[in-house]
Design an enzyme around this catalytic site. Sequence first.
Site, PDB file in Angstrom:
ATOM      1  N   CYS B 172      20.714-114.536  61.467  1.00 46.91           N
ATOM      2  CA  CYS B 172      19.912-115.757  61.422  1.00 46.91           C
ATOM      3  C   CYS B 172      18.751-115.519  60.458  1.00 46.91           C
ATOM      4  CB  CYS B 172      19.396-116.093  62.813  1.00 46.91           C
ATOM      5  SG  CYS B 172      18.370-117.585  62.842  1.00 46.91           S
ATOM      6  N   ASP B 174      15.794-116.381  60.838  1.00 49.53           N
ATOM      7  CA  ASP B 174      14.560-116.189  61.618  1.00 49.53           C
ATOM      8  C   ASP B 174      13.877-114.877  61.201  1.00 49.53           C
ATOM      9  OD1 ASP B 174      12.865-115.349  63.903  1.00 49.53           O
ATOM     10  OD2 ASP B 174      13.719-117.109  64.880  1.00 49.53           O
ATOM     11  N   HIS B 240      21.085-114.407  67.739  1.00 49.88           N
ATOM     12  CA  HIS B 240      20.016-113.742  68.491  1.00 49.88           C
ATOM     13  C   HIS B 240      19.611-114.530  69.731  1.00 49.88           C
ATOM     14  CE1 HIS B 240      16.588-116.285  66.907  1.00 49.88           C
ATOM     15  NE2 HIS B 240      17.502-116.533  65.986  1.00 49.88           N
ATOM     16  N   CYS B 251      17.256-118.656  69.627  1.00 50.41           N
ATOM     17  CA  CYS B 251      17.442-119.200  68.277  1.00 50.41           C
ATOM     18  C   CYS B 251      17.119-120.689  68.277  1.00 50.41           C
ATOM     19  CB  CYS B 251      18.879-118.974  67.817  1.00 50.41           C
ATOM     20  SG  CYS B 251      19.148-119.528  66.130  1.00 50.41           S
TER      21      CYS B 251
END
Lengths: 511, 511
Positions: B172, B174, B240, B251
């Site tokens: 991801c 992130d 995640h 997420c």
Amino acid sequence: MPRRPAPTIRPLAPSAPRRRHDATGGADLSRRLAAVRLGQGASSLHPLTDSAANAALESYDRGVKDAFDRIVPVLKRLSALQHEDDFVARAQALAQAELGFSLPLPILEKAWVSQLDMRSLFAWCVFETYEQTSDGFFRDDPLQGQPGSPAADEFNAFLLSCGFHLLDATPCADGRLAHAIAFALRLPFSSVRRRPHAGALFDVENTVNRWVKTEHRRYREGVPNPAHDDTRYLKVVLYHFSSLDPTHEGCAAHGSDDALAASCGRQRLMEFQQAVENSFCCGASVDLLLLGIDTDTDAIRVHVPGMDGSTRLDHWLDAATVYEATRHLQPEEARRRIAELATAAAASTPDPGMVRLISRLLEHNISQIDYVRQYHHGHYADAGHAERFIGVGIGFKEIHLRNLTYFAYMDTVEEGAPDMDVGVKIFKGLNVSRGLPVPVVVRFDYNGKVPGARERAVRHAQRVQEAIENRYPDLFAQGLLHALLTVRDQERHTPAEAVGSTISLTTAGGH
Amino acid sequence: MPRRPAPTIRPLAPSAPRRRHDATGGADLSRRLAAVRLGQGASSLHPLTDSAANAALESYDRGVKDAFDRIVPVLKRLSALQHEDDFVARAQALAQAELGFSLPLPILEKAWVSQLDMRSLFAWCVFETYEQTSDGFFRDDPLQGQPGSPAADEFNAFLLSCGFHLLDATPCADGRLAHAIAFALRLPFSSVRRRPHAGALFDVENTVNRWVKTEHRRYREGVPNPAHDDTRYLKVVLYHFSSLDPTHEGCAAHGSDDALAASCGRQRLMEFQQAVENSFCCGASVDLLLLGIDTDTDAIRVHVPGMDGSTRLDHWLDAATVYEATRHLQPEEARRRIAELATAAAASTPDPGMVRLISRLLEHNISQIDYVRQYHHGHYADAGHAERFIGVGIGFKEIHLRNLTYFAYMDTVEEGAPDMDVGVKIFKGLNVSRGLPVPVVVRFDYNGKVPGARERAVRHAQRVQEAIENRYPDLFAQGLLHALLTVRDQERHTPAEAVGSTISLTTAGGH
């Protein structure tokens, strides 16, 4: 977004009235005289000219353009009828008779309240006609060039025999070159990878990616031939100029400077070649060919390259010269002469396969020179812009007609905004000045073998529509810009599919 | 656009004051107690933990983040000094001593007129520190994973021996996963093709293109191994979740629903596999691996696939379980046990090469679990966002630190706007709420072997800057959003190059 209905199919009538080409228009006398001289002898065709093909191509071109050009006269008649009692029935009868399709009821039924929403109706008709054109192209193969057609098979074999396993051509995206592949060069459309760009300045990185895909398929599948066969990927650039009005009607991207257009084209070709050579080992390379075209006469120029890869900017072979030099010869003799002229024009000793290919292109172009002489008095009357819609996105495999479409090839408006702005400016002159909207067909092709690809193409089209609305908020708010969203499965021989539009049909009576 | 100067290099001081990790912060007691339990035994490391690597990684992470976190205290001190007589000299001395670089004179020299332009100065310092970080990464190889390094060579050989010729991972985007490759999985960064995406939802079409390039190189160059060798392209998705606050800190793209994150990840993996299988002949396929990571503890989950390609969503092997099951064993015994656990966890009989690779990933992750126990009391104190800048574009090979960067990977803002909006929202909370601007580093990598590629990357960055300014006009007008434009030659091991910024330094005294 209302889904537009499946279009009503009506074959384009070959008996539709012929558009008049008036050679006595506004241009000055000397240009006209030159045109008349150029047009002399149009009655006697060149021995290599395929007059049957010319007739078929002219009929197709005329049929499609007439279908678009019938819209405004019909709408004018509807305007006069709109407050009559039986308006809806009469309107539908007229539309069916003249245009071959019914009009959307919600728009017709609202006419009595105030007046007919002519902007939406016009855009609706343009989009419907585009869809009919797309359907007819994939259904009837009017250019006789679809994959697996005899013409495509023959040309593919010929191309391989010349030493090329792929022909990748970038004409300028100008609408006056949209017919370059199928008309001017007379190539089966499926035999050429066509990627138009403004100024013929193709994207080097994307083209390297396409080269990789081509070579990978040769390695993996032996298609079109095994990777160890000694053939090359041929990249062609086709720039353009105007013989009648060279300083105004040349390539806008190069300020109507044809020397600049040619040198930028050669530069981009060399950058592509160098990118391949630098990025891959084992003698990886590509072959290059620089062509020019006169948008008045469709006669091409060939900058015949030498076997050493050299291309001269100041020296070319003009198809009009070739035409004159061979018009009194027998076909076989003419073909031999063309090959001699091509060889003599080369920058250095040329590759025999390249000479064979160029000779074939010149022979094809001779038919097109006669086509313009036969049907357009030796040069086109619409020297400037006369497009019917703007095409935005990636695809449009079915568009092969001159001045039908202003192309703005792009993934996103963010990247393609300069091209799109030019298109909108052109259509402000063509349409908005008459109170009619700018019709935009958004198109994204997808690979139907890839899961989710169609849905991503639809979202892509929607995102581009939103970006267009954001870029031209005033036009959009006034109904002076309408978009049709289409997608197409590039892996199948099927028409574009309409998946949305900016035309609002909200009542129950319609779609 | 003023060109920013070459950055002043100052090695990040390992003696810089250590950031305090205060486990008694604002979170509720039960979470804290859980954390303490998790942290128990942190003094005795797992027998497979590489504590020297842990110390080196921690020092690097701390050094870089401290460099960013020193900026605000220094600027506060400058603010207090700004109306003193010898302000410029004192400011430069302070900046040199504390930050390791001088400040731009034009900003300092204007302070007496009204007051110091703190927004520009803050952005300038963030950008300078980013450039130092990029320079240090490519100069010093702090993660010991550059191409040709012993670790990279060893892992590449190991990967091939497991039957994989390429490891392509999508975590991801992130910021809490930015360290996933180098820290959580302890892989040499140059051995992994990393393409983060929001929700780990990678682009299928782009990934097919990358697969084609990989296979083409194997055919043409035999790199990393010949195409006829029976090895596979391995695509990994890393989703995640948060063990401490599962419903809030998971997420965002999947609404903190880890089951959804996992199933979307598996779905995308299968779409990629199907795209390759459908589009290419001759048994073309790819292998798939679904991983999850707990952003609190960095412990991974492995959805061990069967040899038949099956992956179970409801069954996985947790690295924390593996840690506990092996912590009292000798290293070799622990390794055997890990392989047994991986085999037992498989969806069906697993491929032995896949088991070897997964076992290695689990072993690496054990070091990371201890890293978080040693240096972060078993879980990170910054469970939420604490990024220092937004990274926009394609590249950022040098960013491998947790919560340093919010990534918005995109070619254009038009496509990437949703990701960018999330980033700007995060930084409104982190920075704008304190009167500080959102610092955006725009980055486009290019292939230096391709003529004109650098210039196109620069124009690309400029176009994206313009689109950002258009999207956030209010922030931009108030000086609350600043961008640094950078490009990098992906073919060489060189730092990013700054090619422009929104910071205006117009007088003669500066840059």
